[in-house]
Design an enzyme around this catalytic site. Structure first.
Site, PDB file in Angstrom:
ATOM      1  N   ARG A  55      93.858 -32.143  62.264  1.00 39.04           N
ATOM      2  CA  ARG A  55      94.505 -33.218  63.016  1.00 39.04           C
ATOM      3  C   ARG A  55      93.672 -34.496  63.094  1.00 39.04           C
ATOM      4  O   ARG A  55      94.160 -35.586  62.823  1.00 39.04           O
ATOM      5  CB  ARG A  55      94.797 -32.761  64.465  1.00 39.04           C
ATOM      6  N   THR A  56      92.422 -34.350  63.498  1.00 42.94           N
ATOM      7  CA  THR A  56      91.644 -35.553  63.794  1.00 42.94           C
ATOM      8  C   THR A  56      91.439 -36.373  62.524  1.00 42.94           C
ATOM      9  O   THR A  56      91.689 -37.575  62.497  1.00 42.94           O
ATOM     10  CB  THR A  56      90.288 -35.151  64.419  1.00 42.94           C
ATOM     11  N   LYS A  84      70.846 -31.716  50.136  1.00 42.21           N
ATOM     12  CA  LYS A  84      69.486 -31.991  49.632  1.00 42.21           C
ATOM     13  C   LYS A  84      68.536 -32.266  50.780  1.00 42.21           C
ATOM     14  O   LYS A  84      67.381 -32.626  50.559  1.00 42.21           O
ATOM     15  CB  LYS A  84      69.515 -33.202  48.699  1.00 42.21           C
ATOM     16  N   ARG A 105      82.407 -36.297  62.616  1.00 45.74           N
ATOM     17  CA  ARG A 105      82.449 -34.988  63.305  1.00 45.74           C
ATOM     18  C   ARG A 105      81.217 -34.217  62.870  1.00 45.74           C
ATOM     19  O   ARG A 105      80.882 -34.176  61.679  1.00 45.74           O
ATOM     20  CB  ARG A 105      83.716 -34.227  62.952  1.00 45.74           C
ATOM     21  N   HIS A 133      84.819 -35.209  72.739  1.00 44.81           N
ATOM     22  CA  HIS A 133      85.799 -35.535  71.705  1.00 44.81           C
ATOM     23  C   HIS A 133      86.726 -36.599  72.306  1.00 44.81           C
ATOM     24  O   HIS A 133      87.873 -36.326  72.643  1.00 44.81           O
ATOM     25  CB  HIS A 133      86.566 -34.258  71.325  1.00 44.81           C
TER      26      HIS A 133
HETATM   27  C1  NCD Z   1      89.723 -29.538  68.724  1.00 46.18           C
HETATM   28  C2  NCD Z   1      88.296 -29.739  68.238  1.00 46.18           C
HETATM   29  O1  NCD Z   1      88.026 -29.804  67.058  1.00 46.18           O
HETATM   30  O2  NCD Z   1      87.474 -29.833  69.131  1.00 46.18           O
HETATM   31  N1  NCD Z   1      90.717 -29.842  67.827  1.00 46.18           N
HETATM   32  C3  NCD Z   1      91.112 -31.140  67.617  1.00 46.18           C
HETATM   33  O3  NCD Z   1      90.332 -31.997  67.306  1.00 46.18           O
HETATM   34  N2  NCD Z   1      92.402 -31.421  67.801  1.00 46.18           N
HETATM   35  C4  NCD Z   1      89.913 -28.255  69.422  1.00 46.18           C
HETATM   36  C5  NCD Z   1      89.437 -26.977  68.795  1.00 46.18           C
HETATM   37  O4  NCD Z   1      88.916 -26.944  67.696  1.00 46.18           O
HETATM   38  O5  NCD Z   1      89.608 -25.963  69.464  1.00 46.18           O
END
Ligand code: NCD
Length: 488
Positions: A55-56, A84, A105, A133
């Site tokens: 999703r993100t 590396k 991320r 997040h």
């Molecule tokens: C979440 C995450 O990655 O923290 N998902 C997201 O970004 N929509 C929640 C999860 O992984 O449980």
């Protein structure tokens, strides 16, 4: 244009005014398909994901494409120079030369802040370990606002892995700021970290009450028998009168679902929890939602949210139930992230605001208002903190916080975890003082002269010595004033 050109590493970086502007712009985007299709022409975002994402990442990339911009990405960090041994600091400095914005991320808590220290373009935290997040919180708040019409005064039951869920931590602080009440319904052993609860009390004036679960016990299904009493934390936000209310035991948080509660469910974060078995079976009680569990008419007006992915916390029979908002919530990821990109890249007013290719921009300062002490001898106690794996630019630094006069702690500026220290040393006098004896420092000590140690021996080894003078009552009295002076 408060968001223009700055990084978003925490939900704290988005003010109440910014939130209102973002939601208003997202409303306009939703109302006008084809909104701003050329606004970001020539703009490039880099999506740098060291952990899986659906999703993100896709909603950020879709948002950028819908605004007319482009994305670059590494398909898998294992195919990049990270294998590396390249540090995050070097990677983001390099990528800053290729893109106007980095969406990051990373598995380490605080990684986004470290990246923002080095990147010369804005960094958006798309999830850093179990820490935060913030852009998921934008989707969550936008969904709550669309469904309930307001957030202030709403009660939100936060369910599941409240220890390691980064979406939970950002959402808690946003809800506190917006005046929503919360009920924490953790799976067994998955409680909200202590430092988060302490901050709720300290910075937001939250009143925390232990309450019997009442009708919310249905979330535990058969794992809770009719006789068993289960207590949960209810968090009551009273921005103006918290002190008076804390004194009144009869003040009760409305925990009844009838008045339109939101239930926010999360999966077990087994990748961040080395004590939990792979299938999560070691967690006896874990909150779940299904049509059958929510059959009672009291649950008629609840809304069910989930950041997704779900594993088995929400049964599929909720998917076509109007109370289940989670697919809508994930779809809102595009308009809300389009709005965020517009604000951060200053794309709203002109088609010509792209700042051009400037590979030698300087790093963007972060959270300048925070009072920070650098302490190179002190390692953050959170094993998953980025500073345990990679040295930040100014070495690890901390906010010196105090919950009451006696207890001072160091809050890591990267992962927010609070660490206890045994003694603090003054580099000017080379003397050290116990954590509860900071009043013995003769004068307020300038932050650059403070060093913190986990044990007295560490201080001795670093060449500090105990003060010779005995403590007088008058000095003891001065303790709070001196700490304050240190903190301002
Ligand atoms: C979440 C995450 O990655 O923290 N998902 C997201 O970004 N929509 C929640 C999860 O992984 O449980």
């Amino acid at each position: 244009m408060a968001l223009s050109g700055s990084s978003i590493v925490s939900i704290d970086d988005i003010s109440k005014g910014d939130l209102d502007e973002l939601f208003e712009l997202a409303d306009r985007i939703c109302a006008r398909p084809g909104f701003g299709t050329r606004l970001a022409s020539g703009v490039v975002a880099a999506t740098l994901f060291y952990e899986p994402s659906t999703r993100t990442r896709l909603s950020f990339e879709s948002a950028m494409l819908r605004l007319g911009g482009g994305n670059i990405s590494v398909a898998d960090v294992r195919s990049s120079s990270v294998t590396k041994g390249e540090t995050l600091a070097d990677t983001v400095r390099v990528v800053s030369g290729y893109a106007d914005l980095i969406v990051l991320r990373h598995p380490d808590d605080g990684a986004a802040r470290l990246a923002a220290e080095y990147a010369t373009v804005p960094v958006i935290n798309a999830g850093d370990g179990g820490h935060e997040h913030p852009t998921q919180t934008l989707c969550d708040l936008y969904t709550l606002r669309a469904q309930h019409g307001h957030i202030q005064g709403l009660t939100v039951a936060l369910c599941g892995d409240l220890s390691h869920g980064r979406t939970i931590h950002s959402l808690i602080f946003a809800l506190a700021r917006l005046g929503a009440n919360m009920v924490f319904v953790p799976g067994d052993g998955k409680d909200v970290p202590d430092h988060v609860v302490r901050r709720l009390r300290r910075d937001f004036g939250a009143v925390v009450q232990k309450r019997e679960m009442g009708e919310l016990r249905v979330l535990f299904g058969e794992a809770v028998s009719a006789e068993e009493k289960v207590f949960v934390d209810a968090i009551y936000m009273t921005p103006t009168e918290q002190n008076q209310l804390a004194l009144l035991p009869e003040v009760r948080i409305a925990m009844d679902a009838k008045s339109g509660m939101a239930i926010y469910v999360t999966r077990l974060q087994k990748e961040r929890d080395h004590q939990t078995s792979d299938d999560g079976l070691m967690v006896r009680r874990y909150p779940r939602v299904s049509k059958a569990l929510l059959a009672h008419s009291n649950f008629k007006d609840v809304s069910i949210l989930h950041p997704l992915p779900r594993v088995n916390e929400i049964s599929t029979d909720m998917d076509d139930d109007p109370r289940g908002l989670y697919f809508k919530q994930s779809a809102y990821g595009v308009p809300i992230r389009m709005a965020l990109l517009c604000k951060m890249l200053n794309l709203e007013d002109s088609q010509d605001l792209h700042r051009g290719w400037q590979p030698l921009r300087s790093a963007i300062p972060i959270r300048p208002s925070m009072f920070l002490v650098a302490s190179p001898d002190f390692a953050c106690t959170n094993d998953n903190c980025i500073t345990r794996h990679e040295a930040p630019r100014n070495r690890a630094y901390y906010e010196l916080i105090r919950d009451d006069v006696a207890v001072a702690r160091l809050r890591c500026a990267f992962c927010d975890v609070e660490s206890d220290f045994a003694v603090a040393g003054n580099t000017a006098s080379r003397t050290y003082f116990g954590q509860r004896q900071l009043h013995r420092m003769r004068k307020p000590v300038a932050p650059q002269h403070l060093r913190f140690f986990k044990t007295e021996q560490d201080a001795l080894d670093a060449g500090f010595r105990a003060p010779r003078r005995p403590v007088s009552a008058a000095q003891r009295h001065g303790e709070s004033r001196r700490l304050e002076a240190v903190q301002t």
